[in-house]
Design an enzyme around this catalytic site. Sequence first.
Site, PDB file in Angstrom:
ATOM      1  N   CYS A 147     153.335  63.941  25.374  1.00 23.38           N
ATOM      2  CA  CYS A 147     153.367  63.070  26.543  1.00 23.38           C
ATOM      3  C   CYS A 147     154.557  63.410  27.437  1.00 23.38           C
ATOM      4  O   CYS A 147     155.489  64.106  27.033  1.00 23.38           O
ATOM      5  CB  CYS A 147     153.451  61.609  26.113  1.00 23.38           C
ATOM      6  SG  CYS A 147     151.910  60.971  25.413  1.00 23.38           S
ATOM      7  N   HIS A 198     154.359  58.143  30.623  1.00 19.93           N
ATOM      8  CA  HIS A 198     154.758  56.777  30.289  1.00 19.93           C
ATOM      9  C   HIS A 198     156.258  56.600  30.442  1.00 19.93           C
ATOM     10  O   HIS A 198     157.015  57.563  30.600  1.00 19.93           O
ATOM     11  CB  HIS A 198     154.280  56.385  28.888  1.00 19.93           C
ATOM     12  CG  HIS A 198     154.889  57.143  27.752  1.00 19.93           C
ATOM     13  ND1 HIS A 198     156.157  56.890  27.271  1.00 19.93           N
ATOM     14  CD2 HIS A 198     154.394  58.140  26.965  1.00 19.93           C
ATOM     15  CE1 HIS A 198     156.414  57.685  26.250  1.00 19.93           C
ATOM     16  NE2 HIS A 198     155.363  58.466  26.045  1.00 19.93           N
TER      17      HIS A 198
END
Length: 229
Positions: free
Chosen positions: A201, A182
Amino acid sequence: MLAAVGVLLGAAPAQTACPDVPAPTRARAWRAELLGNTPARTRLTRTATVQIGPRAAGALLVLGPARLLDGRCWVRVRLASRPNDAAAWVETRRVQLRATRWRIEVRRARREVRVRRDGRIVRRFRVVVGAPSTPTPRGLFAIATATRGAPNDFYGAWVVSLTAHSDVLQRYDGGDGRVALHGRGGASLRDPLGSARSHGCVRLDNAAIGWLVRRIGSARLAGTPVEVR
């Protein structure tokens, strides 16, 4: 145009040969696009099935060559559920098989994402990876979904969810511990690129993840292989 193998739902005659679907390499992989809720076998020789649908992932990464059993062709695909090596078999007539020339590699030690096309590296991006206590999991995964975000929010311009889940966190931020690529915005900008400070992430600059989505195409992202080393 990428190669495609068309299929139709419904009754089908017994097959004598399967489509040529080689194992994924750095130069080419195969995506199995789901045409709807699809029965799958966790083991090829079992008749008991699970249901997989496009809400979890519009397309799944094919893990190896197609196999013929009882007059039907099957491919093994990576699932978007736990554990991280979860896989199942689906009939080729129930999916649309499409080749992809793209591959994404996450190098944890280098804190870098490499984007390959036809096996050649076309872009490299500095990233933030998981902290030592919440590392980005290793393995062969695939993109599951892509959601546009707000550039100034914590997750940045895009959230590209993977089939991977945290090895440490069962739940995170109201979800099931899913790992994503992201963007960066707001408080996430405090962690510089090249650091290891996320919950697992992989964070890229908004410009980088925007390029990735546009270049591969948002409709063709699902099923793209992502290898984390």
